[in-house]
Design a protein around this motif. Sequence first.
Motif, mmCIF file in Angstrom:
data_model
loop_
_atom_site.group_PDB
_atom_site.id
_atom_site.type_symbol
_atom_site.label_atom_id
_atom_site.label_comp_id
_atom_site.label_asym_id
_atom_site.label_seq_id
_atom_site.Cartn_x
_atom_site.Cartn_y
_atom_site.Cartn_z
ATOM 1 N N UNK A 38 -0.308 4.026 -2.479
ATOM 2 C CA UNK A 38 -0.680 5.386 -2.106
ATOM 3 C C UNK A 38 0.130 6.399 -2.900
ATOM 4 N N UNK A 39 1.321 5.991 -3.378
ATOM 5 C CA UNK A 39 2.082 6.885 -4.247
ATOM 6 C C UNK A 39 1.510 6.888 -5.662
ATOM 7 N N UNK B 70 14.305 4.635 -1.123
ATOM 8 C CA UNK B 70 14.709 5.062 0.227
ATOM 9 C C UNK B 70 14.336 4.039 1.297
ATOM 10 N N UNK B 71 13.168 3.366 1.121
ATOM 11 C CA UNK B 71 12.749 2.391 2.125
ATOM 12 C C UNK B 71 13.571 1.114 2.023
ATOM 13 N N UNK C 291 2.038 9.848 -9.480
ATOM 14 C CA UNK C 291 3.477 9.826 -9.722
ATOM 15 C C UNK C 291 3.822 8.710 -10.705
ATOM 16 N N UNK D 86 9.449 7.671 -10.667
ATOM 17 C CA UNK D 86 9.426 8.626 -9.562
ATOM 18 C C UNK D 86 9.084 7.924 -8.250
ATOM 19 N N UNK D 87 8.130 6.971 -8.307
ATOM 20 C CA UNK D 87 7.782 6.204 -7.099
ATOM 21 C C UNK D 87 8.992 5.416 -6.629
ATOM 22 N N UNK E 275 11.419 8.005 -5.043
ATOM 23 C CA UNK E 275 10.993 8.750 -3.859
ATOM 24 C C UNK E 275 10.497 7.847 -2.735
ATOM 25 N N UNK E 276 9.950 6.692 -3.056
ATOM 26 C CA UNK E 276 9.325 5.853 -2.027
ATOM 27 C C UNK E 276 10.081 4.532 -1.878
ATOM 28 N N UNK F 11 0.821 -1.211 0.000
ATOM 29 C CA UNK F 11 0.000 0.000 0.000
ATOM 30 C C UNK F 11 0.853 1.258 0.000
ATOM 31 N N UNK F 12 2.125 1.161 0.445
ATOM 32 C CA UNK F 12 2.980 2.350 0.405
ATOM 33 C C UNK F 12 3.204 2.788 -1.036
ATOM 34 N N UNK G 144 16.720 7.887 9.074
ATOM 35 C CA UNK G 144 16.594 8.900 10.132
ATOM 36 C C UNK G 144 15.274 8.777 10.883
ATOM 37 N N UNK G 145 14.270 8.186 10.219
ATOM 38 C CA UNK G 145 12.959 8.102 10.870
ATOM 39 C C UNK G 145 12.920 7.110 12.015
#
Lengths: 357, 584
Positions: free
Chosen positions: B484-485, B502-503, B490, B494-495, B498-499, B480-481, B580-581
């Motif tokens: 939702x993008x 990084x994860x 997007x 790009x997804x 950006x999503x 779903x991450x 960082x999160x």
Amino acid sequence: MEPAIRLTGLTKRYGDHAALDGIDLTIERGDFCVLLGPSGCGKSTLLRLLAGLEPPTSGRIELNGARVADVAAGVAVPPGPRDLGMVFQGYALWPHKTVAGNIGWPLQVAGLDAAARRARVSAVAALLEVDAYLDRYPGTLSGGQQQRVAIARCIAPEPGLLLLDEPLSNLDAQLRVEMRAELLRVHRETGATVVHVTHDQVEALTMASRIVVMNRGRIEQCDAPQAILDAPKTAFVAGFLGNPPANLVTAHPDPFWHIAGVALRSPPVAGWGQPVRLMVRPERVVLHREAGQHRLPGRFIEALPLGGRRLVSVAGPFGRISAIAADWPASRYGDPVHVELPADPDAVFAADGQRIA
Amino acid sequence: MRLFNAVRGGLSAGHPVSGTAALTGGAFVVIALLVLVPLANIAVELISDAGLEAVWDVFAGRIAENMLWRPLANTFAIGFAVALACVALGGVLAWLVTMTDLPLRRWIGVLAALPFMIPTFAVALAWTVVFADDRLGVDAAGMLVHLGVPVPAWLAWGGVPVALALIAHLYAIAYLMIASALVTVGRDLTAAAEIAGASRTRILRAIVFPVVTPSLIAAGALCFAEAVSSFSAPAILGLPVRFHTLATRAYGAIETGSPERGYVLITVMVVTAALFLALAAVLQRRGQSFATIGAQGGRRGRMALGRWRWPLAVAALSTVAATTILPTLVLLLSSVSTASGNPFATLTTHYWIGAADPAVAQGQAGILNNPQLVRATLVTLGVGLATGIAALAAALVVGLAIGRLRGGFLAGTLQQLAFLPLLIPGLAIGAACIGFYGAPIGPLPSLYGTPAILVIAGVAATLPFAVQSVVAARAQIAPTLEDSARVTGASPPRILAAITLPLALPKLIAGFVLVFVKMVRDLDLVILLYTPQLPLLTVIAFRYASDGFAQFAHAVTVVILLVSVLAHLAATGLGRAAQPWLRD
């Protein structure tokens, strides 16, 4: 004006299993439409098809008059141009972006410049009362706060259609009541059309301007909440909605109309030779301690205090029947009770669930 | 048919099937180029005239006894001894850490995984520093000889030390696999049995053993396969006394200009290792094999060790220290000693920073003063980095294709093929690559002597680990991450940027570092691919050791260990910085 959503013969199959089976549905602009049904009924699949996250197997989807999916014509518009926002069950907040980043990224994708983005993020954050957490990561927020951020992210680009997939199911009871009001406020202030998926009938009855009851990939009934309560079109709707839900009791026509061998006062439907299911609302059931003609013998199960009265459950060969009694003496599990049903049931359904009287 | 229907269904729905098809095709091409074609090439070589002659020679010829049968017997003996010892040692450690009230068990649990970071050739070299006898000259004798302790020949060289060096490296794998199985026992299963009133022995017999047995078998099979594949330990500890295994015989044959005989021996190795791993795969599902764990078990139900608590803790700690810190210290000490194994020799920095001096080591300068060594360090780091990046890129194609296919025959086949290199000894992958990429292919020139062939072989050998890290990275990102993008409009790239990336980054970094470290400290894979123009640290350490320059070999090995440890530390830091999160 074109309706916000028009579905025609929409079907979705996974292998041999039909998650959606020929859905026809129209939802007007500005409606707060609730898709209601048990888990696995296809309501979440319908939402994903509306969003464009999955293609239908057959059928057509029109949003504001524009075809966004039409299998026969080979039309398949991706989610982006459909002008919609979605709140996912479990929120699906991006864990590596701050609250501001989560709300702002869809705006960035939409091409807003930095200043416009900042203004919009703070406006939406203020609306949802999350402006104090803009620099925090989602993992550090409570469930209710995450919920608000998810809604803020969804409405920030001002979509014409909001899709909400069980957004309240992960919240505790108290928060759920608060967030119901919150969602209604957002609906009023944005004027968007909302499709809200839930299996909770209280959510449906309190929030919806229209309820779509689904079961096994089909629409059982689509109506205003009161109309669904007053005039259920199928036995499934009758049993699924209502607080307390209505009783459904099977009556047989041979050799005379009876329920578990106890004769009915009058035939429930004229000229019908098949067993039927009678719907009787609990407030019309009368309970007796003594046996009598047309009374169904059963056993006391439990009594629940309900608004100054009692909701009494009785089990017997007829199944389970609940009745609202003004007063009921203290009873023990298994005590004999005799159930008297009204001569005219509230509704009569054929064996296939369709209403016949 | 299923594929056809899936493609047609996807096309009629206007889904991005072309992307999936392209990815899947790309994944098969990657695996074919890296693994299948080079291996098939070996098979083709074997059915040539020279190949068939070699098969005859090796199996039935005059040399068969020395070439195949005796080395095969040695290989099997080492394989079984190592497998049994690793399962016993790793099993006892795993039981102590997860099921008992052993003091310091958390620390011991973490440390017991470390021996896996110390390559076998480092342990083997350290062994010679302590146990070597004087058959290679008094200068090469070990500490025990210098201290006046007689070292029996069987303990100095040959099968026993080879097996011990392998055990010191491999018992960590057995420990990890068995402990991860024991942890699942400790938490849930015994509680139910205890409530049902079962006795302690009955719980062990009825619940613990059935659950753990598959992991014991799998651990034994993996250790067996690794042991029979190993080249470096028998090369360092066996060759001086003409003790051969299949790996050293294959290496010798290829180096002395009869590659076909080498290919025959390598095929025997591949088949042997594959048979045992296949046997294990039948008994245990794959995937758990690579699970790593901490040392926590459930709090309740720990067996009280009573007065054995501290003695056992000391024994466990000594075992771990003897296989990690001790060899490192021994090598470090040797590298600053004027006589490698002589504890009474004077200390010197010559082998590290000394200038060339004709009186010492035939005029070799200290390794930090040696341009060849500096070059080797740079080449090794470069090849490691390039292999890490290339392996990750290849694994992304394969892993994303597996993810897109969502189960089914093709996904299963891809996954199996991607894990195939686990069955193939590093020496065999090196030989396969040299056989295929070492000759011109059509218009493409031979890659022999270029860094490219090292990277190709490295990617082939590490593909299972890289794919595993990509699959794990994908599995931890909820679909779903990305949904939702997508709803925001997007584009897929790009997804990804950006999503998804990084994860996935922390897991990908971990995968990259694993590949990098495997490459930096690997000897088996690169020993055949090495050329003097393309020096690698491990090969130089091996050459130094073979030529009797023990201190140089040990200094270089210390550098390799240092690079490995630094890479691990950097990975930990990078992983933290990439998330960082998680810090708030």
